[in-house]
Design a protein around this motif. Structure first.
Motif, short mmCIF file in Angstrom:
data_model
loop_
_atom_site.label_atom_id
_atom_site.label_comp_id
_atom_site.label_asym_id
_atom_site.label_seq_id
_atom_site.Cartn_x
_atom_site.Cartn_y
_atom_site.Cartn_z
N VAL A 80 0.90 -1.38 -0.01
CA VAL A 80 0.11 0.06 -0.01
C VAL A 80 0.67 1.27 -0.01
CG1 VAL A 80 -1.59 1.43 1.39
CG2 VAL A 80 -2.14 -1.21 1.40
N LEU A 81 0.53 2.12 -0.84
CA LEU A 81 1.35 3.39 -1.07
C LEU A 81 0.29 4.38 -0.37
CD1 LEU A 81 3.38 5.57 -1.90
CD2 LEU A 81 2.52 5.32 -4.27
N VAL A 82 0.59 5.30 0.54
CA VAL A 82 0.19 6.45 1.17
C VAL A 82 0.55 7.57 0.75
CG1 VAL A 82 -0.83 7.31 3.21
CG2 VAL A 82 -0.78 4.89 2.87
N LEU A 83 -0.24 8.42 0.04
CA LEU A 83 0.51 9.65 -0.13
C LEU A 83 -0.26 10.83 0.66
CD1 LEU A 83 0.32 9.09 -3.90
CD2 LEU A 83 2.57 9.14 -2.57
N SER A 84 0.40 11.76 1.22
CA SER A 84 -0.43 12.58 2.14
C SER A 84 0.32 13.93 1.85
CB SER A 84 0.00 12.38 3.65
OG SER A 84 1.25 12.65 3.96
N GLY A 85 -0.44 15.19 2.00
CA GLY A 85 0.10 16.24 2.34
C GLY A 85 0.88 16.39 3.66
N VAL A 86 1.41 17.62 3.71
CA VAL A 86 1.92 17.95 5.21
C VAL A 86 2.29 19.56 5.20
CG1 VAL A 86 4.55 17.95 4.74
CG2 VAL A 86 3.75 17.43 7.12
N ASN A 87 2.18 20.18 6.33
CA ASN A 87 2.50 21.76 6.26
C ASN A 87 3.66 22.43 5.49
OD1 ASN A 87 -0.08 22.39 7.63
ND2 ASN A 87 0.68 21.59 9.42
N ALA A 88 3.74 23.58 5.55
CA ALA A 88 4.82 24.13 5.06
C ALA A 88 6.04 23.98 5.55
CB ALA A 88 4.66 25.47 4.86
N ARG A 89 7.22 23.56 4.91
CA ARG A 89 8.34 23.13 5.39
C ARG A 89 8.83 24.08 6.61
NH1 ARG A 89 11.48 23.52 -0.24
NH2 ARG A 89 9.90 24.92 -0.53
N ASP A 90 8.73 25.37 6.39
CA ASP A 90 9.35 26.14 7.54
C ASP A 90 8.52 26.12 8.92
OD1 ASP A 90 7.23 27.70 6.66
OD2 ASP A 90 8.26 29.44 6.39
N HIS A 108 5.14 5.30 2.80
CA HIS A 108 4.46 6.73 2.99
C HIS A 108 5.21 7.73 2.18
CE1 HIS A 108 4.13 10.49 5.36
NE2 HIS A 108 2.97 10.56 4.63
N VAL A 109 4.63 8.45 1.44
CA VAL A 109 5.30 9.66 1.04
C VAL A 109 4.47 11.07 1.16
CG1 VAL A 109 6.28 10.92 -1.19
CG2 VAL A 109 6.48 8.42 -0.73
N GLU A 110 5.22 12.05 1.67
CA GLU A 110 4.49 13.17 1.97
C GLU A 110 5.04 14.45 1.27
OE1 GLU A 110 4.84 13.78 6.21
OE2 GLU A 110 6.74 14.77 6.13
N VAL A 111 4.12 15.45 0.89
CA VAL A 111 4.39 16.43 0.04
C VAL A 111 4.15 17.62 0.69
CG1 VAL A 111 4.26 17.63 -2.25
CG2 VAL A 111 4.16 15.16 -2.07
N PRO A 112 4.82 18.55 1.21
CA PRO A 112 4.65 19.79 1.75
C PRO A 112 3.61 20.83 0.95
CG PRO A 112 6.85 19.35 2.29
CD PRO A 112 6.52 18.29 1.21
N ILE A 113 2.84 21.56 1.65
CA ILE A 113 1.83 22.31 0.72
C ILE A 113 2.70 23.28 -0.10
CG2 ILE A 113 -0.16 21.85 2.20
CD1 ILE A 113 0.41 24.52 3.48
N ASP A 114 3.89 23.98 0.40
CA ASP A 114 4.49 24.87 -0.31
C ASP A 114 5.64 23.97 -1.41
OD1 ASP A 114 5.97 23.77 1.92
OD2 ASP A 114 7.51 25.34 1.63
N VAL A 115 5.57 22.85 -1.37
CA VAL A 115 6.45 21.90 -2.53
C VAL A 115 5.40 21.89 -3.57
CG1 VAL A 115 7.67 20.25 -3.00
CG2 VAL A 115 8.10 21.51 -1.18
N ALA A 116 4.02 21.49 -3.33
CA ALA A 116 3.13 20.75 -4.16
C ALA A 116 3.01 21.66 -5.41
CB ALA A 116 2.00 20.45 -3.49
#
Length: 529
Positions: free
Chosen positions: A93-103, A158-166
């Protein structure tokens, strides 16, 4: 300009992803941007735990990784239970999620959906957890996650992508997936194992969920003259074969078969207590002269064997068969050993469970070739002890490994989406069903031909039995179920109710299966006292 979010979708398409289970949110808008024109089917569950269980069911039915796309914070934490079930049962299972901005990460600033350390939380359950820090990190992170699923014992990643990177621009095309090196069996070790097996007078094969090819399993069993004991996740690969023992190695009858062997060949089984010590006695069956095949070196180290082969179980079975040559063993003695173990196991499970297994047999005969997706409920426990499904991978449930309630309804939805060519039966209790009743509307919205079979004893029957057996008062085991006929009407589904009678179950299933779309079959049994 192509953004990271759009490139993510393109990368998934290039890597064979055709379905995503997810609930969008403000933190994943950019990850959703490229979905509309991608050709990927997006399925909206009613809860992120449902997204994870749907991805699990999809993966088990398709053989490909299931993909869940969830928001940061509560979206991910809601998915953790499903990730833990996938980890326990080795489901990709691959779970993709957002995450808050890096800083903002780790600062405790009070942002929406903020967690102290989301990636560390996910890494406590997942095989791996990565953050895409820059656009150039995207495809390597996806490839590393998928390689983890292809080259070893699978589970959740799991792979997460910050909202300021997406939303950042990314250059170039996603390109094809990076090649993955899968462990191949060592010819010298295979030769040693074949030599030992060739001299065995009373061999037994243990087949777990990692042994996926029924034809080579049957050929190897016939060549060796070996009864084949199947764990829960290994069932269905030799349906009705005279050498198959579709019964739990937790049963004394099956343990006697194993302990009477002179060589045991274990193919793709972790040798865990939910299969081998279901009654919690603290002991494992003795496995003499163990030849063990597993794709995971850590698993091989946990249960040392006389000969350990690190490889995919099917690859190793093919290699062993080649080294052993074509001369098959005399079948009569091996078939007699298998039959004796089956008969003794059937007697051992007792009249109550035999009656429940007969209901399962009626479902199998009424709906041939079905995928039966189960929850932790009484007939599933009985089937895990003794049941022979007629399809490879046609019997799986959450009553192994992690044991999460609420699994069956969403997992059956995922399985039906993965295999629209197959009938799907969901088998859940009224208690477990109440964990995920909302997902019935996902089945209705997607017009999926799933029959939801609800074993209704008006409570947590198995837990109540365990409390009584322990001499404890039965408390908290009587959650009042809804009126399932009214619930079916609210979801726009046909409903039928029968007693736990095999003939009535079979006849009603045939009638419901002739109706397009999902339906509910309620099996009414004695209430929990």
């Amino acid at each position: 300009m192509t953004t990271v979010g759009e490139a993510l979708v393109r990368a998934l398409v290039a890597r064979g992803v055709d379905t995503i289970f997810g609930i969008p949110g403000v933190h994943t808008i950019e990850l959703y941007r490229g979905l509309a024109d991608s050709g990927i089917r997006h399925v909206t569950p009613r809860h992120e735990q449902g997204a994870g269980f749907m991805a699990d069911g999809y993966a088990r039915a398709s053989g490909k990784p299931g993909v869940a796309l969830v928001i940061t914070g509560p979206g991910l934490t809601n998915t953790l239970t499903a990730m833990a079930q996938a980890r326990a049962d080795s489901v990709p299972v691959l779970v993709l999620s957002g995450v808050n901005a890096r800083d903002s990460l780790g600062q405790g600033l009070g942002y929406l959906h903020e967690l102290p350390d989301q990636r560390t939380l996910a890494a406590g359950v997942a095989l791996s957890s990565e953050r895409v820090e820059t656009p150039d990190d995207l495809c390597p992170a996806i490839d590393r996650a998928l390689a983890r699923l292809a080259a070893g014992r699978p589970g959740p990643v799991h792979v997460e992508v910050p909202i300021d990177v997406a939303g950042l621009p990314v250059g170039g095309d996603s390109g094809p997936a990076a090649p993955v090196a899968v462990p191949r069996p060592d010819p010298a070790v295979i030769a040693d194992a074949a030599g030992l097996l060739a001299t065995a007078r009373a061999p037994v094969i243990l087949a777990g969920g990692g042994m996926r090819e029924g034809a080579v399993l049957a050929a190897l069993a016939e060549r060796l003259g070996a009864p084949v004991v199947q764990t829960v996740n290994g069932r269905g690969r030799m349906h009705a074969h005279p050498l198959v023992v579709p019964a739990s190695p937790s049963l004394r009858a099956v343990r006697d078969l194993l302990e009477g062997a002179d060589v045991v060949l274990a193919l793709g089984t972790e040798l865990g207590p939910t299969d081998y010590d279901m009654y919690g006695t603290g002991g494992m069956p003795r496995l003499p002269s163990l030849v063990r095949v597993d794709i995971c070196p850590d698993q091989l180290a946990r249960h040392p064997a006389r000969i350990a082969i690190m490889a995919d179980a099917s690859d190793a079975a093919h290699a062993l068969l080649r080294d052993l040559g074509p001369d098959a063993a005399e079948p009569a003695r091996a078939q007699a050993r298998a039959a004796a173990a089956r008969d003794a196991a059937w007697d051992e499970i007792g009249p109550k469970m035999r009656a429940e297994v007969r209901c399962l047999d009626a479902m199998r005969e009424a709906v041939p070739g079905a995928l039966i997706v189960g929850d932790s409920t009484q007939p599933v426990y009985a089937g895990n002890l003794f049941y022979d499904p007629d399809r490879a991978g046609g019997w799986f449930n959450s009553a192994t490994g992690y044991g999460a309630l609420g699994y069956a309804i969403p997992a059956a939805i995922g399985a039906a989406i993965a295999r629209p060519d197959l009938p799907v039966l969901c088998l859940t209790g009224d208690g477990g069903a109440q964990f995920s009743l909302a997902e019935l509307m996902t089945a209705a919205q997607e017009a999926l031909p799933v029959t939801f079979v609800i074993w209704n004893n008006r409570g947590y029957g198995e837990i109540a039995t365990s409390m009584r057996d322990a001499g404890a008062p039965v408390i908290g085991c009587d959650p009042t179920p809804p009126d399932f006929a009214d619930l079916a009407r609210a979801c726009g589904m046909p409903h039928a109710a029968v007693a736990a009678d095999p003939a009535a179950i079979a006849a009603t299933l045939r009638r419901l299966r002739a109706i397009a779309g999902p339906s509910i079959l309620e099996i009414r049994v004695a209430d929990v006292a």
